[in-house]
Design an enzyme around this catalytic site. Sequence first.
Site, PDB file in Angstrom:
ATOM      1  CB  SER A 125      39.804 -58.317 125.739  1.00 25.19           C
ATOM      2  OG  SER A 125      38.650 -57.924 126.024  1.00 25.19           O
ATOM      3  CE1 TYR A 152      39.086 -58.453 119.697  1.00 29.38           C
ATOM      4  CE2 TYR A 152      38.091 -58.410 121.217  1.00 29.38           C
ATOM      5  CZ  TYR A 152      39.384 -58.062 120.419  1.00 29.38           C
ATOM      6  OH  TYR A 152      40.191 -57.443 121.375  1.00 29.38           O
ATOM      7  CE  LYS A 156      42.821 -59.668 120.609  1.00 30.92           C
ATOM      8  NZ  LYS A 156      43.836 -59.509 120.770  1.00 30.92           N
TER       9      LYS A 156
HETATM   10  P1  NAD Z   1      43.527 -50.745 116.007  1.00 33.39           P
HETATM   11  O1  NAD Z   1      42.605 -51.259 115.234  1.00 33.39           O
HETATM   12  O2  NAD Z   1      44.449 -49.248 116.466  1.00 33.39           O
HETATM   13  O3  NAD Z   1      45.229 -51.495 116.811  1.00 33.39           O
HETATM   14  C1  NAD Z   1      45.404 -52.767 115.458  1.00 33.39           C
HETATM   15  C2  NAD Z   1      46.510 -51.990 114.617  1.00 33.39           C
HETATM   16  O4  NAD Z   1      47.009 -53.754 113.419  1.00 33.39           O
HETATM   17  C3  NAD Z   1      45.789 -51.859 113.934  1.00 33.39           C
HETATM   18  O5  NAD Z   1      46.785 -50.455 112.722  1.00 33.39           O
HETATM   19  C4  NAD Z   1      45.317 -52.019 111.965  1.00 33.39           C
HETATM   20  O6  NAD Z   1      45.781 -51.674 111.031  1.00 33.39           O
HETATM   21  C5  NAD Z   1      46.690 -52.589 112.765  1.00 33.39           C
HETATM   22  N1  NAD Z   1      46.246 -54.828 112.033  1.00 33.39           N
HETATM   23  C6  NAD Z   1      45.603 -54.752 111.937  1.00 33.39           C
HETATM   24  N2  NAD Z   1      45.931 -56.296 111.503  1.00 33.39           N
HETATM   25  C7  NAD Z   1      46.570 -56.494 111.035  1.00 33.39           C
HETATM   26  C8  NAD Z   1      48.031 -57.563 110.096  1.00 33.39           C
HETATM   27  N3  NAD Z   1      47.357 -58.386 109.406  1.00 33.39           N
HETATM   28  N4  NAD Z   1      49.081 -56.933 110.351  1.00 33.39           N
HETATM   29  C9  NAD Z   1      49.464 -55.631 110.454  1.00 33.39           C
HETATM   30  N5  NAD Z   1      49.100 -54.686 111.255  1.00 33.39           N
HETATM   31  C10 NAD Z   1      48.177 -55.023 111.316  1.00 33.39           C
HETATM   32  O7  NAD Z   1      43.259 -51.129 117.674  1.00 33.39           O
HETATM   33  P2  NAD Z   1      43.424 -50.935 119.424  1.00 33.39           P
HETATM   34  O8  NAD Z   1      42.301 -50.279 120.212  1.00 33.39           O
HETATM   35  O9  NAD Z   1      44.814 -50.287 119.281  1.00 33.39           O
HETATM   36  O10 NAD Z   1      43.927 -52.886 119.544  1.00 33.39           O
HETATM   37  C11 NAD Z   1      45.414 -52.823 120.071  1.00 33.39           C
HETATM   38  C12 NAD Z   1      44.942 -54.809 120.089  1.00 33.39           C
HETATM   39  O11 NAD Z   1      44.589 -54.600 121.615  1.00 33.39           O
HETATM   40  C13 NAD Z   1      44.840 -55.692 119.523  1.00 33.39           C
HETATM   41  O12 NAD Z   1      44.871 -56.748 119.524  1.00 33.39           O
HETATM   42  C14 NAD Z   1      42.654 -55.311 120.482  1.00 33.39           C
HETATM   43  O13 NAD Z   1      41.999 -56.420 120.545  1.00 33.39           O
HETATM   44  C15 NAD Z   1      43.025 -55.252 121.837  1.00 33.39           C
HETATM   45  N6  NAD Z   1      42.440 -54.867 123.045  1.00 33.39           N
HETATM   46  C16 NAD Z   1      41.589 -53.450 121.909  1.00 33.39           C
HETATM   47  C17 NAD Z   1      40.743 -52.869 123.559  1.00 33.39           C
HETATM   48  C18 NAD Z   1      39.798 -52.259 123.000  1.00 33.39           C
HETATM   49  O14 NAD Z   1      39.228 -51.787 123.192  1.00 33.39           O
HETATM   50  N7  NAD Z   1      40.766 -50.674 122.013  1.00 33.39           N
HETATM   51  C19 NAD Z   1      40.230 -54.083 124.446  1.00 33.39           C
HETATM   52  C20 NAD Z   1      41.101 -55.082 124.492  1.00 33.39           C
HETATM   53  C21 NAD Z   1      41.757 -55.701 123.630  1.00 33.39           C
HETATM   54  C1  WQD Z   2      30.642 -49.405 126.895  1.00 36.84           C
HETATM   55  C2  WQD Z   2      29.606 -49.166 127.738  1.00 36.84           C
HETATM   56  C3  WQD Z   2      27.557 -50.166 125.687  1.00 36.84           C
HETATM   57  C4  WQD Z   2      27.904 -46.868 122.160  1.00 36.84           C
HETATM   58  C5  WQD Z   2      34.274 -53.634 123.858  1.00 36.84           C
HETATM   59  C6  WQD Z   2      34.092 -55.277 123.637  1.00 36.84           C
HETATM   60  C7  WQD Z   2      35.149 -55.241 124.383  1.00 36.84           C
HETATM   61  C8  WQD Z   2      36.536 -54.738 123.977  1.00 36.84           C
HETATM   62  C9  WQD Z   2      36.646 -52.861 124.725  1.00 36.84           C
HETATM   63  C10 WQD Z   2      38.563 -55.335 122.848  1.00 36.84           C
HETATM   64  C11 WQD Z   2      28.638 -50.432 127.030  1.00 36.84           C
HETATM   65  C12 WQD Z   2      27.878 -47.867 126.165  1.00 36.84           C
HETATM   66  C13 WQD Z   2      28.396 -47.866 124.361  1.00 36.84           C
HETATM   67  C14 WQD Z   2      27.045 -46.689 122.875  1.00 36.84           C
HETATM   68  C15 WQD Z   2      26.354 -47.197 124.738  1.00 36.84           C
HETATM   69  N1  WQD Z   2      37.681 -54.678 123.191  1.00 36.84           N
HETATM   70  N2  WQD Z   2      27.577 -48.300 124.875  1.00 36.84           N
HETATM   71  N3  WQD Z   2      25.880 -46.761 123.818  1.00 36.84           N
HETATM   72  O1  WQD Z   2      30.842 -53.187 125.033  1.00 36.84           O
HETATM   73  O2  WQD Z   2      32.393 -53.260 126.981  1.00 36.84           O
HETATM   74  O3  WQD Z   2      34.116 -53.189 125.220  1.00 36.84           O
HETATM   75  O4  WQD Z   2      35.538 -52.840 123.869  1.00 36.84           O
HETATM   76  O5  WQD Z   2      38.964 -56.696 123.929  1.00 36.84           O
HETATM   77  O6  WQD Z   2      36.036 -56.818 124.179  1.00 36.84           O
HETATM   78  O7  WQD Z   2      33.200 -55.526 123.537  1.00 36.84           O
HETATM   79  O8  WQD Z   2      32.706 -51.134 124.966  1.00 36.84           O
HETATM   80  O9  WQD Z   2      32.883 -48.898 124.749  1.00 36.84           O
HETATM   81  O10 WQD Z   2      31.552 -50.726 123.673  1.00 36.84           O
HETATM   82  O11 WQD Z   2      31.025 -49.434 125.644  1.00 36.84           O
HETATM   83  O12 WQD Z   2      25.765 -47.505 125.500  1.00 36.84           O
HETATM   84  O13 WQD Z   2      26.564 -46.007 121.750  1.00 36.84           O
HETATM   85  O14 WQD Z   2      28.541 -48.181 126.833  1.00 36.84           O
HETATM   86  O15 WQD Z   2      26.610 -50.385 126.482  1.00 36.84           O
HETATM   87  O16 WQD Z   2      27.790 -50.370 128.340  1.00 36.84           O
HETATM   88  P1  WQD Z   2      32.660 -52.786 125.724  1.00 36.84           P
HETATM   89  P2  WQD Z   2      32.059 -49.903 124.208  1.00 36.84           P
END
Ligand code: NAD
Ligand code: WQD
Length: 344
Positions: A125, A152, A156
Amino acid sequence: MKVLVTGGAGFIGSHTVVELQQAGYDVVAIDNFENSSKEVFQSIQQISGKPFIGIEADIRDKNKLNEVFTAYPDIEAVIHFAAYKAVGESVENPLAYYENNVGGTVNLLEAMRNHSVKHLVFSSSCTVYGDVPAEALPITESSPVVKANSPYGNTKKVCEELLFDVSKSSEVKIVALRYFNPIGAHDSALIGELPNGVPNNLIPFVTQTAIGIREKLTVFGNDYPTRDGSCIRDFIHVVDLAKAHVKAITYLANTKRKFEVFNVGTGNGNTVLEVITAFEKVSGRKLNYQIGGRREGDVVQIFASCDKAEQELGWKAERTLENALETAWKWELHLADVKKNQTN
Ligand code: NAD
Ligand code: WQD
């Protein structure tokens, strides 16, 4: 070639399974459905028109992981999505986050070692960059990784270090993809993001407000030093992001490098207020929102330099913010239809 996808029923995982299948890969997807549902596997199959192997399995269960690799000895690469991802929850319960995100990754690496699987793509991330000064933007992979401001984020960072160490001491080759802000849904509106309870992320909150599940969106701060005072993020369409994983699998098959990180974003930053305006345009709905105070822990602005991914992975984001918002909206409408049919 067979690829194991952990967290394959999740938001990014499900879109990646579709793209892998469309690129000709065989997929084994595992998930414990803690943050997703079993029906997602059926929807994936409906989109791709191709069968794949979907298994209920928890990455914290070492025996189950070994069973999966034993049952499918032709798995050659792993894409590892399974993790917890709620920033606030991680502050409340850091142990659960370290156990699942770090412990689960250790289990997976052990199982890969036991079964001689040598290629891994890991979900990292942009949170590892922390709060970056404006002059460091667009941020490149050589920018320093800092102590994250949530457990969290730290999981990562720790996983990236763990993966680096493992790559140095074994034959395993690893790509860590640092995602910026993934949004949107598949064009079919059959898969998308399924937020649990009140969404923390901006886009699900926007679409849920537009459809009437939430009364009002609060914009967290309009007094930041940005063009309109709201925060800036790099919103990337989940289908573009999914395609980056397919490129990473090809890259691993051809590279001699042991550990590489890549930013996966669009290269453009948009403010929260710009997102609202764009959403109103594509949905044709006025969004009920108010300006509120800043949210603790938010960085002012971040967006990616994706030159490295373009040059080395041959990947570039192709879709627009408008298209991402349009598909997110179509997905919200689809969820509303499903709910309506269930109550009728
Ligand atoms: P998500 O929660 O939709 O998907 C994760 C999946 O993993 C889910 O289906 C959940 O049921 C499954 N899971 C969790 N723990 C598990 C376990 N112990 N065993 C088997 N399955 C398990 O999340 P996502 O948004 O698709 O994120 C996927 C990956 O990307 C994660 O590692 C997350 O940290 C990373 N990531 C997400 C974002 C974001 O904003 N969505 C940003 C950066 C990184
Ligand atoms: C985006 C912008 C908020 C909700 C998070 C995690 C990051 C990554 C992605 C996994 C920000 C603003 C949000 C609301 C708002 N995940 N906002 N009103 O914070 O950039 O990142 O998700 O790795 O680790 O921290 O994403 O979608 O929460 O926010 O104004 O109700 O929207 O302040 O500026 P963020 P977000």
